[in-house]
Design a protein around this motif. Structure first.
Motif, PDB file in Angstrom:
ATOM      1  N   GLN A  81     -42.690  44.460  96.111  1.00 24.93           N
ATOM      2  CA  GLN A  81     -42.668  43.105  95.574  1.00 24.93           C
ATOM      3  C   GLN A  81     -44.014  42.848  94.918  1.00 24.93           C
ATOM      4  O   GLN A  81     -45.057  42.937  95.579  1.00 24.93           O
ATOM      5  CB  GLN A  81     -42.420  42.091  96.688  1.00 24.93           C
ATOM      6  N   MET A  82     -43.989  42.537  93.635  1.00 22.60           N
ATOM      7  CA  MET A  82     -45.220  42.334  92.871  1.00 22.60           C
ATOM      8  C   MET A  82     -45.271  40.893  92.389  1.00 22.60           C
ATOM      9  O   MET A  82     -44.404  40.466  91.612  1.00 22.60           O
ATOM     10  CB  MET A  82     -45.268  43.304  91.686  1.00 22.60           C
ATOM     11  N   ASN A  83     -46.246  40.155  92.847  1.00 20.79           N
ATOM     12  CA  ASN A  83     -46.444  38.758  92.457  1.00 20.79           C
ATOM     13  C   ASN A  83     -47.766  38.600  91.718  1.00 20.79           C
ATOM     14  O   ASN A  83     -48.627  39.478  91.782  1.00 20.79           O
ATOM     15  CB  ASN A  83     -46.439  37.858  93.699  1.00 20.79           C
ATOM     16  N   SER A  84     -47.903  37.491  91.031  1.00 25.13           N
ATOM     17  CA  SER A  84     -49.141  37.187  90.300  1.00 25.13           C
ATOM     18  C   SER A  84     -49.568  38.370  89.437  1.00 25.13           C
ATOM     19  O   SER A  84     -50.726  38.789  89.439  1.00 25.13           O
ATOM     20  CB  SER A  84     -50.262  36.830  91.290  1.00 25.13           C
ATOM     21  N   LEU A  85     -48.622  38.877  88.691  1.00 30.15           N
ATOM     22  CA  LEU A  85     -48.893  40.071  87.883  1.00 30.15           C
ATOM     23  C   LEU A  85     -49.910  39.798  86.791  1.00 30.15           C
ATOM     24  O   LEU A  85     -49.962  38.697  86.216  1.00 30.15           O
ATOM     25  CB  LEU A  85     -47.598  40.602  87.281  1.00 30.15           C
ATOM     26  N   LYS A  86     -50.706  40.828  86.514  1.00 28.68           N
ATOM     27  CA  LYS A  86     -51.758  40.753  85.508  1.00 28.68           C
ATOM     28  C   LYS A  86     -51.523  41.817  84.435  1.00 28.68           C
ATOM     29  O   LYS A  86     -50.867  42.824  84.714  1.00 28.68           O
ATOM     30  CB  LYS A  86     -53.113  41.019  86.166  1.00 28.68           C
ATOM     31  N   PRO A  87     -52.067  41.617  83.249  1.00 26.16           N
ATOM     32  CA  PRO A  87     -51.904  42.648  82.205  1.00 26.16           C
ATOM     33  C   PRO A  87     -52.377  44.027  82.658  1.00 26.16           C
ATOM     34  O   PRO A  87     -51.784  45.040  82.270  1.00 26.16           O
ATOM     35  CB  PRO A  87     -52.759  42.105  81.059  1.00 26.16           C
ATOM     36  N   GLU A  88     -53.387  44.066  83.496  1.00 20.00           N
ATOM     37  CA  GLU A  88     -53.891  45.364  83.967  1.00 20.00           C
ATOM     38  C   GLU A  88     -52.959  46.049  84.964  1.00 20.00           C
ATOM     39  O   GLU A  88     -53.205  47.194  85.347  1.00 20.00           O
ATOM     40  CB  GLU A  88     -55.291  45.210  84.578  1.00 20.00           C
ATOM     41  N   ASP A  89     -51.898  45.383  85.365  1.00 11.90           N
ATOM     42  CA  ASP A  89     -50.883  46.027  86.198  1.00 11.90           C
ATOM     43  C   ASP A  89     -49.879  46.815  85.362  1.00 11.90           C
ATOM     44  O   ASP A  89     -49.015  47.515  85.909  1.00 11.90           O
ATOM     45  CB  ASP A  89     -50.114  44.977  87.018  1.00 11.90           C
ATOM     46  N   THR A  90     -49.979  46.704  84.048  1.00  9.77           N
ATOM     47  CA  THR A  90     -49.080  47.433  83.163  1.00  9.77           C
ATOM     48  C   THR A  90     -49.240  48.936  83.360  1.00  9.77           C
ATOM     49  O   THR A  90     -50.348  49.466  83.276  1.00  9.77           O
ATOM     50  CB  THR A  90     -49.361  47.069  81.694  1.00  9.77           C
TER      51      THR A  90
END
Length: 117
Positions: A81-90
């Motif tokens: 489960q991934m929340n508060s995703l950021k561009p660097e999580d791409t």
């Protein structure tokens, strides 16, 4: 040949959420640890989160407090489960499972996660 089936990737805006799933065949060996890794373009593959058969978890510092790994041993499935995703999580996200008997690690085919507005 053990095939892990990943799903749940996609395009999401910054601050959004996604849930990844990875299922191993039910009639295989006993699974020990399960985990999620990711690889961004031009970078090395890195560990994101791992979980033991007993449920102990470990997270990369960059995702602590935002990502949660869990597993369903009856279904041989691991979730992220991934929340508060950021561009660097791409990145392309890969799951893996470890055989309890042989310690061999099997990998999924990868699923793309893109965080962009």
């Amino acid at each position: 040949q053990v095939q892990l089936v990943e799903s749940g990737g996609g395009l999401v805006q910054p601050g959004g959420s996604l849930r990844l799933s990875c299922a191993a065949p039910r009639n295989i060996f006993t699974i020990n640890a399960m985990g999620w890794y990711r690889q961004a373009p031009g970078k090395q593959r890195e560990a994101v989160a791992t979980i033991t058969r007993g449920g102990a978890t470990n997270y990369a510092d960059s995702v602590k407090g935002r990502f949660t790994i869990s597993r369903d041993n009856a279904k041989n499935t691991v979730y992220l489960q991934m929340n508060s995703l950021k561009p660097e999580d791409t990145a392309v996200y890969y799951c893996n499972v470890e055989s309890a008997a042989t310690r061999y690690v099997y990998w999924g085919q990868g699923t793309q996660v893109t965080v962009s507005s």
